[in-house]
Design a protein around this motif. Structure first.
Motif, PDB file in Angstrom:
ATOM      1  N   PRO A   9       0.939  -1.480  -0.029  1.00 27.06           N
ATOM      2  CA  PRO A   9      -0.157   0.298   0.218  1.00 27.06           C
ATOM      3  C   PRO A   9       0.608   1.015   0.280  1.00 27.06           C
ATOM      4  O   PRO A   9       1.887   1.386   0.931  1.00 27.06           O
ATOM      5  N   THR A  10       0.474   2.698  -0.638  1.00 29.86           N
ATOM      6  CA  THR A  10       1.475   3.725  -0.166  1.00 29.86           C
ATOM      7  C   THR A  10       1.165   4.233   0.504  1.00 29.86           C
ATOM      8  O   THR A  10      -0.333   3.571   0.565  1.00 29.86           O
ATOM      9  N   VAL A  11       1.349   5.389   0.361  1.00 30.21           N
ATOM     10  CA  VAL A  11       1.079   6.806   1.355  1.00 30.21           C
ATOM     11  C   VAL A  11      -0.647   6.924   1.400  1.00 30.21           C
ATOM     12  O   VAL A  11      -0.539   6.835   2.059  1.00 30.21           O
ATOM     13  N   ASP A  55      -3.214   5.244  -0.303  1.00 28.46           N
ATOM     14  CA  ASP A  55      -4.083   4.191   0.059  1.00 28.46           C
ATOM     15  C   ASP A  55      -4.210   4.230   2.016  1.00 28.46           C
ATOM     16  O   ASP A  55      -4.937   3.271   2.201  1.00 28.46           O
ATOM     17  N   ARG A  56      -2.793   4.531   2.271  1.00 29.94           N
ATOM     18  CA  ARG A  56      -3.116   4.096   3.964  1.00 29.94           C
ATOM     19  C   ARG A  56      -3.991   5.164   3.888  1.00 29.94           C
ATOM     20  O   ARG A  56      -4.769   5.246   5.256  1.00 29.94           O
ATOM     21  N   GLN A  66      -7.374   4.304   3.922  1.00 26.35           N
ATOM     22  CA  GLN A  66      -8.459   3.708   4.672  1.00 26.35           C
ATOM     23  C   GLN A  66      -8.229   4.470   6.177  1.00 26.35           C
ATOM     24  O   GLN A  66      -9.384   3.526   6.509  1.00 26.35           O
ATOM     25  N   MET A  67      -7.134   4.441   6.176  1.00 31.18           N
ATOM     26  CA  MET A  67      -7.713   5.348   7.454  1.00 31.18           C
ATOM     27  C   MET A  67      -8.451   6.302   7.744  1.00 31.18           C
ATOM     28  O   MET A  67      -9.946   6.372   9.032  1.00 31.18           O
TER      29      MET A  67
END
Length: 97
Positions: free
Chosen positions: A5-7, A9-10, A13-14
């Motif tokens: 996961p890329t930054v 993506d994270r 997600q968060m």
């Protein structure tokens, strides 16, 4: 191929977690411990011990392995959308109408 996961993506997600978790957390019973914030297997065991001391004689466990593979994705997403849109509609006027 494993995708890391890329930054971005994270972050998405968060953000999704921060929006959805409080909405769906309202639906859980107090006796539910699996995959919930601030809950652990140790707390679940402690509650079971308390119930045994109080005279209860049965413990129920459910394993839903594979169950979620059988849920139609389009119907699940429609239910999630409805639940999110009908939660605090005054806070989401652009989404609810």
């Amino acid at each position: 191929m494993v995708k890391i996961p890329t930054v971005r993506d994270r972050v998405v997600q968060m953000a999704t977690l921060l929006i959805l978790e409080p909405i769906f957390e309202e639906d859980f019973e107090d006796c539910s411990y699996g995959f919930r914030p601030g809950r652990s297997s140790h707390q679940a065991l402690e509650e079971i011990r308390g119930h045994i001391k109080a005279g209860y004689q049965a413990v129920y466990d459910a394993d839903l392995k594979g169950y979620f593979d059988t849920i139609p994705h389009d119907k699940l997403m429609a239910c999630v959308r409805m639940r999110v849109l009908t939660t605090g509609e005054e806070a989401w006027p652009a989404l609810s109408g």
